[in-house]
Design an enzyme around this catalytic site. Structure first.
Site, PDB file in Angstrom:
ATOM      1  N   ASP A   1      34.310  55.819   4.994  1.00  0.00           N
ATOM      2  CA  ASP A   1      33.014  56.315   4.554  1.00  0.00           C
ATOM      3  C   ASP A   1      31.955  55.370   5.112  1.00  0.00           C
ATOM      4  O   ASP A   1      31.585  54.402   4.479  1.00  0.00           O
ATOM      5  CB  ASP A   1      32.963  56.339   3.026  1.00  0.00           C
ATOM      6  CG  ASP A   1      31.690  56.997   2.516  1.00  0.00           C
ATOM      7  OD1 ASP A   1      30.860  57.417   3.341  1.00  0.00           O
ATOM      8  OD2 ASP A   1      31.530  57.093   1.296  1.00  0.00           O
TER       9      ASP A   1
ATOM     10  N   TRP B   1      38.821  47.500   0.285  1.00  0.00           N
ATOM     11  CA  TRP B   1      39.790  48.348  -0.399  1.00  0.00           C
ATOM     12  C   TRP B   1      40.834  48.813   0.601  1.00  0.00           C
ATOM     13  O   TRP B   1      40.590  48.810   1.811  1.00  0.00           O
ATOM     14  CB  TRP B   1      39.109  49.499  -1.126  1.00  0.00           C
ATOM     15  CG  TRP B   1      38.689  50.641  -0.276  1.00  0.00           C
ATOM     16  CD1 TRP B   1      37.570  50.716   0.491  1.00  0.00           C
ATOM     17  CD2 TRP B   1      39.382  51.875  -0.120  1.00  0.00           C
ATOM     18  NE1 TRP B   1      37.516  51.929   1.106  1.00  0.00           N
ATOM     19  CE2 TRP B   1      38.621  52.650   0.758  1.00  0.00           C
ATOM     20  CE3 TRP B   1      40.576  52.393  -0.647  1.00  0.00           C
ATOM     21  CZ2 TRP B   1      39.011  53.933   1.130  1.00  0.00           C
ATOM     22  CZ3 TRP B   1      40.956  53.664  -0.276  1.00  0.00           C
ATOM     23  CH2 TRP B   1      40.178  54.422   0.596  1.00  0.00           C
TER      24      TRP B   1
ATOM     25  N   ASP C   1      34.510  46.055   5.776  1.00  0.00           N
ATOM     26  CA  ASP C   1      33.153  46.269   6.267  1.00  0.00           C
ATOM     27  C   ASP C   1      32.700  45.063   7.098  1.00  0.00           C
ATOM     28  O   ASP C   1      33.063  43.926   6.802  1.00  0.00           O
ATOM     29  CB  ASP C   1      32.184  46.464   5.089  1.00  0.00           C
ATOM     30  CG  ASP C   1      32.352  47.823   4.425  1.00  0.00           C
ATOM     31  OD1 ASP C   1      33.006  48.704   5.043  1.00  0.00           O
ATOM     32  OD2 ASP C   1      31.853  48.011   3.305  1.00  0.00           O
TER      33      ASP C   1
ATOM     34  N   TRP D   1      31.232  47.395   0.518  1.00  0.00           N
ATOM     35  CA  TRP D   1      32.222  46.337   0.290  1.00  0.00           C
ATOM     36  C   TRP D   1      31.825  45.024   0.967  1.00  0.00           C
ATOM     37  O   TRP D   1      32.661  44.111   1.087  1.00  0.00           O
ATOM     38  CB  TRP D   1      33.603  46.786   0.749  1.00  0.00           C
ATOM     39  CG  TRP D   1      34.269  47.704  -0.242  1.00  0.00           C
ATOM     40  CD1 TRP D   1      34.279  49.063  -0.229  1.00  0.00           C
ATOM     41  CD2 TRP D   1      35.024  47.322  -1.411  1.00  0.00           C
ATOM     42  NE1 TRP D   1      34.979  49.555  -1.312  1.00  0.00           N
ATOM     43  CE2 TRP D   1      35.444  48.502  -2.054  1.00  0.00           C
ATOM     44  CE3 TRP D   1      35.359  46.094  -1.983  1.00  0.00           C
ATOM     45  CZ2 TRP D   1      36.201  48.493  -3.230  1.00  0.00           C
ATOM     46  CZ3 TRP D   1      36.119  46.092  -3.155  1.00  0.00           C
ATOM     47  CH2 TRP D   1      36.528  47.279  -3.763  1.00  0.00           C
TER      48      TRP D   1
ATOM     49  N   TYR E   1      25.216  46.102   5.095  1.00  0.00           N
ATOM     50  CA  TYR E   1      26.331  46.874   5.665  1.00  0.00           C
ATOM     51  C   TYR E   1      26.026  47.274   7.101  1.00  0.00           C
ATOM     52  O   TYR E   1      24.959  47.807   7.389  1.00  0.00           O
ATOM     53  CB  TYR E   1      26.582  48.123   4.812  1.00  0.00           C
ATOM     54  CG  TYR E   1      27.554  49.070   5.480  1.00  0.00           C
ATOM     55  CD1 TYR E   1      28.915  48.799   5.456  1.00  0.00           C
ATOM     56  CD2 TYR E   1      27.116  50.193   6.174  1.00  0.00           C
ATOM     57  CE1 TYR E   1      29.819  49.636   6.102  1.00  0.00           C
ATOM     58  CE2 TYR E   1      28.009  51.035   6.815  1.00  0.00           C
ATOM     59  CZ  TYR E   1      29.353  50.744   6.773  1.00  0.00           C
ATOM     60  OH  TYR E   1      30.243  51.567   7.423  1.00  0.00           O
TER      61      TYR E   1
ATOM     62  N   THR F   1      32.380  49.813   9.616  1.00  0.00           N
ATOM     63  CA  THR F   1      33.678  49.617   8.959  1.00  0.00           C
ATOM     64  C   THR F   1      34.814  49.631   9.985  1.00  0.00           C
ATOM     65  O   THR F   1      34.836  50.489  10.878  1.00  0.00           O
ATOM     66  CB  THR F   1      33.919  50.727   7.909  1.00  0.00           C
ATOM     67  OG1 THR F   1      32.802  50.769   7.022  1.00  0.00           O
ATOM     68  CG2 THR F   1      35.195  50.487   7.107  1.00  0.00           C
TER      69      THR F   1
END
Lengths: 172, 384, 147
Positions: free
Chosen positions: A74, A99, A118, A150, A159, A162
């Site tokens: 995501d 995660w 991330d 994250w 951010y 990812t």
């Protein structure tokens, strides 16, 4: 499928996603509960994280949402931001806290454990936004939730993108 | 009457004849907005996912056809802000943070308080941080309770806890630890509930000073693997309607001191099930003045489809637990809210990141709002 | 997996050091990866100011009253979507792998039954409880966390 097709300009993905649904978390649970216990995870100790055997195949383009390792991503793919599927772009910091989920590699049919880390410290990359959610669960269960930023414990929590890092093959 | 009219006509004729020039403009004029906002105004959260530090909230008149008509004003919300608005006073609260060098440097976390008429920041409460949960889908991560005297903020570090702000004193008065839970659902007189990682809930009642007066644990009551509850409910008369991944809705009564899980019923008929209709989207449930439940739905759902755009919004009578309408969307949508008042409208963010307006009663499509700058208008907040 | 047969479990647990590749060990590690590692990191080192360091430390909790309960009742452990036996295996695995030398000599591995009992009473004020125990560890053993 993701919300923001306009922004990724990849409409064909919708079709691909709908036709490749797997109830994989349930599947994994079933495997652990009832499967044989022959360990495929090639590492026995946490401090000796080794890469798994090279998969027979690693099909697909990591810079597309469809790519198998992106099954619960995501955010922006670092492959489109100067990094790669498993490395952060120059000048960013990889968040250690993250995660972890599982994606099936259609190349060898195995379930791989994937860490979604991330990369942090710069404004959002903005390229290749993906939102896939296989195994994702709501924010009340953080260890399987891709809705959080994250970037935690990093120097800056901004951010950027990812990566998805293979941690091993799930035990069948 | 007639003479007056005649005079008007004459006067304007004279003005026109006298000069074709425009009057001098007043210098330094700044608009203000009417209070309360009309029902057909909404606040749209532009999450600015590709330029997060510049996130903002836009006040929109959903009847406007072009930007000069629908765009009423905006205010900032940095870095995936979260938003709440009071109904008893013209105040809005934005939980946000900024880095002093863009995406790096010192970080300031704060609640900025805006006045609804001027859209000016009128006060701020600076927080220690970083603590706040930063996420796209951000309703119920900040909530007003106790007649809007306290503002609660959800934190994720990844320990989970809630910051209690006394809005009268304008200061942080407490932090309430959560056993890995999320969501702040106002509960009882002066409390809140959260859903926890083992499918249980926890409820707190606070005292006048914001300290915990009572705490209640609710045993695990659903299955996160097979049928997770969305943490994105519609709350109708103090009862939370939480859609679930597999197409049920779990009622949770939030009127007492502690949350009470009530009935769980299916949104799906036999045919819907065979076509795998599922609830989904970034914000997928809302209610209207007639207290109906609206849920955004997509077909061919399954594991991982819970954020998929919805092609229809289904309307339910919660008393009869029956579907009363099915509203097909002109374009699939990812989030929606419903305006207040006697002629409620659905305002939905479509997959092209434009807004579609539908008459909630008839389902008729009444407006498209687009071309308002490059933005990610993810969440819609109706006026209270 | 040692489902149900407690004696069999014990055999596996006790033979751990010698039998590093045992299926239980692998599964415990996998369950750690899937349910804990995201926050606690592969070596249990956590993240300063966010997630406590477990390596070379977490074993100290078993020296003070309530510590044995605490490390199971933290929400990350207690709420994990794995069975009592699996959580027992994860706890035993992480104690022996991350903090063997800090464990008391009398260390007894967790059983599924004990885990089952403890996790039904998850902690709420985790942070406060932790501070109490850390103070006890300091008073009793003279060790402090390296923050």
């Amino acid at each position: 499928m993701n919300w923001l097709d306009k922004l990724t300009e990849n409409v064909s993905r919708n079709v691909a996603k709908t036709s490749s649904r797997r109830g994989f978390l349930g599947g994994l649970g079933a495997m652990i509960a009832g499967g044989s216990l022959i360990p495929l995870l090639p590492v026995a100790r946490a401090d000796a994280m080794k890469q798994p055997e090279p998969p027979t195949a690693d099909p697909g383009d990591p810079a597309t949402c469809d790519y198998w390792r992106n099954c619960a991503i995501d955010g922006y793919l670092c492959s489109c931001c100067g990094g790669s599927v498993n490395s952060c772009p120059p000048g960013t910091e990889m968040s250690a806290i993250t995660w972890i989920g599982t994606c099936k590699n259609p190349g060898d049919g195995k379930d791989y454990i994937i860490s979604y880390n991330d990369c942090c410290g710069k404004a959002p990359c903005g390229s290749c936004f993906c939102n896939r959610n296989e195994g994702d669960r709501p924010t009340y269960r953080p260890h399987t939730s891709n809705d959080y930023n994250w970037c935690i414990g990093t120097k800056s929590q901004a951010y950027h993108c990812t990566v998805n890092i293979i941690l091993g093959v799930a035990i069948k | 009457m007639f003479r007056q009219l005649l005079r008007l006509v004459l006067l304007s004729g004279i003005t026109l004849a006298a000069s074709a020039e425009l009057a001098r403009d007043e210098l330094g004029k700044v608009e203000t907005l009417p209070l309360p906002y009309p029902n057909d105004w909404v606040i749209v959260h532009d999450v600015a996912f590709d330029h997060m530090s510049l996130g903002k909230f836009i006040v929109m008149d959903i009847n406007g056809k072009k930007i000069s008509e629908f765009f009423k004003g905006s205010f900032d919300g940095g870095n995936l802000a979260a938003f709440a608005q009071a109904s008893k006073k013209p105040e809005m609260y934005v939980l946000e943070h900024y880095y002093d060098r863009g995406a790096r440097g010192n970080r300031t976390d704060l609640v900025t308080i805006y006045d609804k008429a001027t859209l000016m920041p009128v006060d701020e409460i600076v927080l220690t941080g970083p603590k706040r949960a930063e996420m796209l889908v951000s309703k119920f991560i900040i909530s007003l309770i106790d007649d809007e005297k306290f503002l609660l903020l959800y934190n994720f570090t990844p320990a989970t806890f809630v910051t209690v702000i006394d809005l009268v004193k304008r200061e942080v008065v407490n932090e309430v630890q959560l056993p890995t839970c999320a969501g702040i659902y106002p509960t009882g007189k002066r409390g809140f509930s959260s859903i926890c990682s083992n499918a249980s809930m926890i409820s707190f009642q606070l005292d006048k000073n914001g300290k915990v007066a009572k705490q209640s644990k609710i045993d695990p009551f659903f299955d996160i693997e097979k049928d997770a509850l969305f943490e994105r409910p519609a709350i109708i008369d103090g009862v939370g309607y939480f859609p679930s991944f597999a197409g049920n809705v779990q009622e949770i009564n939030l009127q007492g001191d502690a949350a009470e899980p009530g009935e769980k019923w299916s949104l799906l008929g036999t045919e819907d099930k065979s076509k795998n209709w599922r609830p989904g989207g970034a914000w997928l449930a809302a209610t209207d003045s007639a207290k109906r439940l609206y849920v955004m739905m997509h077909e061919n759902g399954g594991e991982g489809s819970h954020d998929n755009p919805g092609s229809e919004i289904w309307v339910f009578d919660t008393g009869r637990k029956a579907r009363v309408n099915r509203i097909p969307l002109t374009l699939p949508a990812i989030a929606f809210d419903i305006t207040a008042g006697d002629s409620p409208k659905i305002v939905a963010t479509n997959v092209e990141m434009n807004l579609e307006v539908y008459d909630a009663a008839s389902g008729e499509h009444v407006n498209t709002i687009k071309d308002f700058y490059h933005s990610w208008p993810l969440l819609v907040y109706a006026s209270p | 997996m040692c489902t149900g047969i407690r004696n069999a479990c014990l055999v596996v647990l006790l033979s751990w050091g010698a039998n590093a590749g045992a299926a239980d060990d692998m599964l415990a590690r996998q369950n750690y990866i899937l349910n804990c590692q995201g926050c606690h990191l592969p070596d249990g080192s956590g993240s300063k100011g966010n997630v406590p360091k477990m390596n070379d430390f977490v074993g100290y909790f078993l020296h003070v009253p309530g510590g044995r309960e605490f490390i199971v009742q933290v929400p990350g452990a207690a709420n994990a979507p794995i069975s009592d036996q699996e959580l027992a295996d994860v706890m035993n695995w992480l104690l022996l792998n991350f903090s063997k030398k800090e464990l008391p000599a009398s260390f007894e591995p967790y059983s599924a039954a004990e885990i089952g009992r403890l996790r039904r009473e998850p902690l709420i004020e985790v942070h406060d409880r932790r501070n109490e125990l850390i103070a006890q560890i300091r008073d009793k053993l003279g060790v402090t966390e390296d923050k």
